[in-house]
Design an enzyme around this catalytic site. Structure first.
Site, PDB file in Angstrom:
ATOM      1  N   GLY A 196       5.189   0.156   5.610  1.00  0.00           N
ATOM      2  CA  GLY A 196       4.918   1.190   6.608  1.00  0.00           C
ATOM      3  C   GLY A 196       5.812   2.401   6.484  1.00  0.00           C
ATOM      4  O   GLY A 196       6.449   2.610   5.453  1.00  0.00           O
ATOM      5  N   GLY A 224       3.685   0.893  -6.751  1.00  0.00           N
ATOM      6  CA  GLY A 224       4.277   2.118  -7.269  1.00  0.00           C
ATOM      7  C   GLY A 224       5.321   1.851  -8.341  1.00  0.00           C
ATOM      8  O   GLY A 224       6.082   0.878  -8.254  1.00  0.00           O
ATOM      9  N   LYS A 275       7.838   3.507  -8.662  1.00  0.00           N
ATOM     10  CA  LYS A 275       9.129   3.778  -8.024  1.00  0.00           C
ATOM     11  C   LYS A 275       9.963   2.491  -7.955  1.00  0.00           C
ATOM     12  O   LYS A 275      11.156   2.490  -8.180  1.00  0.00           O
ATOM     13  CB  LYS A 275       8.866   4.328  -6.622  1.00  0.00           C
ATOM     14  CG  LYS A 275       9.982   4.202  -5.643  1.00  0.00           C
ATOM     15  CD  LYS A 275      10.714   5.510  -5.533  1.00  0.00           C
ATOM     16  CE  LYS A 275      11.858   5.521  -4.576  1.00  0.00           C
ATOM     17  NZ  LYS A 275      12.094   4.390  -3.779  1.00  0.00           N
ATOM     18  N   ASP A 276       9.270   1.375  -7.622  1.00  0.00           N
ATOM     19  CA  ASP A 276       9.946   0.068  -7.571  1.00  0.00           C
ATOM     20  C   ASP A 276       9.625  -0.665  -8.873  1.00  0.00           C
ATOM     21  O   ASP A 276       8.857  -1.627  -8.890  1.00  0.00           O
ATOM     22  CB  ASP A 276       9.464  -0.716  -6.353  1.00  0.00           C
ATOM     23  CG  ASP A 276       9.807   0.000  -5.062  1.00  0.00           C
ATOM     24  OD1 ASP A 276      10.893  -0.200  -4.529  1.00  0.00           O
ATOM     25  OD2 ASP A 276       8.974   0.821  -4.599  1.00  0.00           O
ATOM     26  N   VAL A 320       5.622   9.479  -6.827  1.00  0.00           N
ATOM     27  CA  VAL A 320       5.374  10.765  -6.165  1.00  0.00           C
ATOM     28  C   VAL A 320       6.715  11.318  -5.703  1.00  0.00           C
ATOM     29  O   VAL A 320       7.527  10.598  -5.119  1.00  0.00           O
ATOM     30  CB  VAL A 320       4.407  10.602  -4.975  1.00  0.00           C
ATOM     31  CG1 VAL A 320       4.201  11.931  -4.264  1.00  0.00           C
ATOM     32  CG2 VAL A 320       3.066  10.046  -5.462  1.00  0.00           C
ATOM     33  N   HIS A 377       2.983   6.397  -0.709  1.00  0.00           N
ATOM     34  CA  HIS A 377       2.060   5.337  -0.292  1.00  0.00           C
ATOM     35  C   HIS A 377       0.614   5.846  -0.355  1.00  0.00           C
ATOM     36  O   HIS A 377      -0.287   5.137  -0.794  1.00  0.00           O
ATOM     37  CB  HIS A 377       2.337   4.912   1.162  1.00  0.00           C
ATOM     38  CG  HIS A 377       3.681   4.310   1.394  1.00  0.00           C
ATOM     39  ND1 HIS A 377       4.635   4.915   2.172  1.00  0.00           N
ATOM     40  CD2 HIS A 377       4.234   3.140   0.980  1.00  0.00           C
ATOM     41  CE1 HIS A 377       5.708   4.151   2.236  1.00  0.00           C
ATOM     42  NE2 HIS A 377       5.508   3.066   1.511  1.00  0.00           N
TER      43      HIS A 377
HETATM   44  P1  AMP Z   1       7.347   0.091   0.492  1.00  0.00           P
HETATM   45  O1  AMP Z   1       6.649   0.462   1.761  1.00  0.00           O
HETATM   46  O2  AMP Z   1       8.607   0.845   0.271  1.00  0.00           O
HETATM   47  O3  AMP Z   1       7.488  -1.394   0.328  1.00  0.00           O
HETATM   48  O4  AMP Z   1       6.391   0.570  -0.682  1.00  0.00           O
HETATM   49  C1  AMP Z   1       5.064   0.129  -0.759  1.00  0.00           C
HETATM   50  C2  AMP Z   1       4.491   0.536  -2.085  1.00  0.00           C
HETATM   51  O5  AMP Z   1       4.525   1.958  -2.218  1.00  0.00           O
HETATM   52  C3  AMP Z   1       5.285  -0.028  -3.281  1.00  0.00           C
HETATM   53  O6  AMP Z   1       4.379  -0.453  -4.284  1.00  0.00           O
HETATM   54  C4  AMP Z   1       6.093   1.153  -3.728  1.00  0.00           C
HETATM   55  O7  AMP Z   1       6.441   1.121  -5.093  1.00  0.00           O
HETATM   56  C5  AMP Z   1       5.141   2.298  -3.441  1.00  0.00           C
HETATM   57  N1  AMP Z   1       5.888   3.551  -3.312  1.00  0.00           N
HETATM   58  C6  AMP Z   1       6.938   3.810  -2.498  1.00  0.00           C
HETATM   59  N2  AMP Z   1       7.406   5.060  -2.712  1.00  0.00           N
HETATM   60  C7  AMP Z   1       6.637   5.596  -3.692  1.00  0.00           C
HETATM   61  C8  AMP Z   1       6.620   6.856  -4.370  1.00  0.00           C
HETATM   62  N3  AMP Z   1       7.484   7.819  -4.092  1.00  0.00           N
HETATM   63  N4  AMP Z   1       5.676   7.052  -5.321  1.00  0.00           N
HETATM   64  C9  AMP Z   1       4.786   6.070  -5.632  1.00  0.00           C
HETATM   65  N5  AMP Z   1       4.748   4.870  -5.022  1.00  0.00           N
HETATM   66  C10 AMP Z   1       5.658   4.630  -4.076  1.00  0.00           C
END
Ligand code: AMP
Length: 280
Positions: free
Chosen positions: A28, A147, A149-150, A176, A34
């Site tokens: 979230g 993403g 990113k992770d 992003v 996202h």
């Molecule tokens: P999180 O809510 O942080 O667990 O992220 C959920 C998903 O969004 C994960 O697969 C992350 O890698 C992806 N995500 C978070 N930030 C970014 C970003 N800046 N660019 C691309 N994907 C992202």
């Protein structure tokens, strides 16, 4: 869009869906990062399910579980506008009956977790894999979007899918960034103005490394030295070089090198991660 907070209703709705299902697991506080995953899922599937769940079993005891931003109202609007079919936002008690040490977990192997983020966050990827596996089972998704990113998480999830024969395609989506290259993150909300300026040095270091590599003047040592200099006001947890295909630590860089950085910014004590591929 259906907003669902319990497993029974989710299963019923999933049964009634026709066509393919794309899943976007999130914690979230949704941002454009996202949304890039969500938009792609909507484009590539007949139905998109987004989960919003701040997963307690992937947080360590001294981490930011309590203060992690929870913004379900805004997340709901963003998902609705993006064309999401189901927003699944369960309470912790709906997902877990018991404490972490009482649950059956999926634990990635020592090789995958003895480095990078897993070193400072023991048990983190057990929590991630376990919740993602539950979401795969609950949604019966054909595709799931993650993403870059992770990057370590993405690698470990792909490995879990392969090792455990999950019938699901993992779609990897580019990072992003803000206009000045700061990688979007829900945790950026913690940053003070001063912190944000310092945090920029993470992406600056990565982009400088890529430029130097393309110009043929980079070695692992020169990149490490220059990056640490750029990030001298940050508490750098690691700067590491892995082969993007195997996630093995490299002694020498090449076109398959992924550079990963984790660092804390001082004022708000926010831990940020970012990465870049040296060649694409
Ligand atoms: P999180 O809510 O942080 O667990 O992220 C959920 C998903 O969004 C994960 O697969 C992350 O890698 C992806 N995500 C978070 N930030 C970014 C970003 N800046 N660019 C691309 N994907 C992202």
């Amino acid at each position: 869009m259906k907003i669902i907070d319990n497993i029974k209703e989710l299963r019923e709705e999933i049964k009634n869906l026709k066509g393919s299902i794309g899943l976007v697991p999130t914690m979230g506080a949704l941002h454009q990062g996202h949304l890039s995953l969500i938009n792609r899922a909507v484009k590539e599937n007949d139905n998109t399910v987004v989960s919003v769940f701040v997963n307690p079993i992937q947080f360590g005891i001294n981490e930011d579980l309590d203060k992690y931003p929870r913004q379900l109202e805004n997340d709901t609007k963003l998902c609705e506008n993006a064309g999401v079919k189901i927003l699944f936002a369960p309470k912790v008690s709906e997902m877990y009956q018991g404490n972490k040490d009482e649950l059956t977990l999926i634990c990635p192997p020592y090789e995958a977790v003895n480095k990078l983020c897993a070193k400072s966050r023991p048990g983190h990827f057990d929590g991630v894999c376990s919740v993602v596996a539950k979401l795969f089972n609950l949604t019966k998704a054909n595709r799931a979007y993650f993403g870059q990113k992770d990057a370590q998480q993405l690698f470990i999830i792909k490995k879990m899918v392969k090792d455990l024969n999950f019938d699901i395609e993992i779609i990897s989506c580019p990072i992003v960034r803000e206009a000045d290259n700061l990688a979007l993150s829900s945790r950026n909300q913690y940053l003070t103005q001063h912190d944000r300026k310092l945090a920029l040095n993470i992406s600056k270091a990565l982009f400088q490394a890529k430029k130097d590599y393309k110009e043929g003047i980079a070695t692992k040592k020169s990149i490490t030295d220059n990056s640490l200099k750029l990030m001298e006001d940050l508490d750098v947890e690691y700067i590491e070089f892995v082969d993007i295909n195997t996630f093995e630590i490299q002694t020498q860089i090449n076109n398959d090198t992924l550079i990963l950085i984790a660092a804390r910014v001082p004022e708000s004590d926010t831990r940020l991660i970012d990465n870049i591929k040296l060649w694409d």
